[in-house]
Scaffold this active site. Structure first.
Site, PDB file in Angstrom:
ATOM      1  N   LYS A 167       0.716  -1.149  -0.149  1.00 18.79           N
ATOM      2  CA  LYS A 167      -0.052   0.042   0.076  1.00 18.79           C
ATOM      3  C   LYS A 167       0.946   1.389  -0.138  1.00 18.79           C
ATOM      4  O   LYS A 167       0.485   2.532  -0.610  1.00 18.79           O
ATOM      5  CB  LYS A 167      -0.893   0.019   1.192  1.00 18.79           C
ATOM      6  CG  LYS A 167      -2.026   1.134   1.083  1.00 18.79           C
ATOM      7  CD  LYS A 167      -3.003   1.274   0.031  1.00 18.79           C
ATOM      8  CE  LYS A 167      -3.884   2.569   0.326  1.00 18.79           C
ATOM      9  NZ  LYS A 167      -4.469   2.549  -0.955  1.00 18.79           N
ATOM     10  N   GLU A 170       0.976   6.659  -6.796  1.00 16.20           N
ATOM     11  CA  GLU A 170      -0.126   7.741  -6.893  1.00 16.20           C
ATOM     12  C   GLU A 170       0.375   9.041  -6.942  1.00 16.20           C
ATOM     13  O   GLU A 170      -0.353   9.762  -7.664  1.00 16.20           O
ATOM     14  CB  GLU A 170      -1.226   7.397  -6.053  1.00 16.20           C
ATOM     15  CG  GLU A 170      -2.103   6.350  -6.680  1.00 16.20           C
ATOM     16  CD  GLU A 170      -3.541   6.213  -5.738  1.00 16.20           C
ATOM     17  OE1 GLU A 170      -3.421   6.565  -4.526  1.00 16.20           O
ATOM     18  OE2 GLU A 170      -4.545   5.653  -6.332  1.00 16.20           O
TER      19      GLU A 170
END
Length: 123
Positions: free
Chosen positions: A18, A25
């Site tokens: 993550k 991102e």
């Protein structure tokens, strides 16, 4: 079709994945922000034209959730004002640390993460 899940390892492996995902991102969002700025400032595109460009991009190789929602936000109107939501968003962002951690881990592993580092610095 098929589930987008898999076992990635023992204790903390999911958090690690993550963290890297969030770092990536950061880079994606920085590229989107720069494309927006160039098209709006240099290209003089209005919000409807920007939405159309991003919709076209989302129909091709750049198809992604971030491109999709970016296209949609350009034409979203503010309920209280007769203005576009995007025109009322401050040019400011925060950080939870995942981009920095991704860059630190990349450096420790000897992996280039220049786009993520540039996005982090732009914040």
């Amino acid at each position: 079709g098929s589930p987008c899940v898999t076992y990635v390892g023992e204790l903390g492996a999911g958090n690690y994945v993550k963290m890297v995902h969030n770092g990536i991102e950061y880079g994606d969002m920085q590229l989107i922000a720069e494309a927006y700025d160039i098209l709006k400032t240099v290209g003089k595109l209005n919000n409807e034209e920007l939405a159309k460009v991003f919709e076209e991009w989302n129909g091709g190789e750049l198809e992604s959730f971030l491109i999709e929602i970016t296209a949609k936000i350009f034409t979203k109107k503010d309920d209280d004002r007769a203005t576009f939501v995007v025109d009322n968003i401050l040019d400011k962002t925060g950080s939870k640390g995942t981009g920095k951690w991704t860059c630190q881990e990349a450096a420790e592993q000897g992996i280039a993460a220049d786009t993520i580092a540039a996005a982090l610095n732009a914040r």
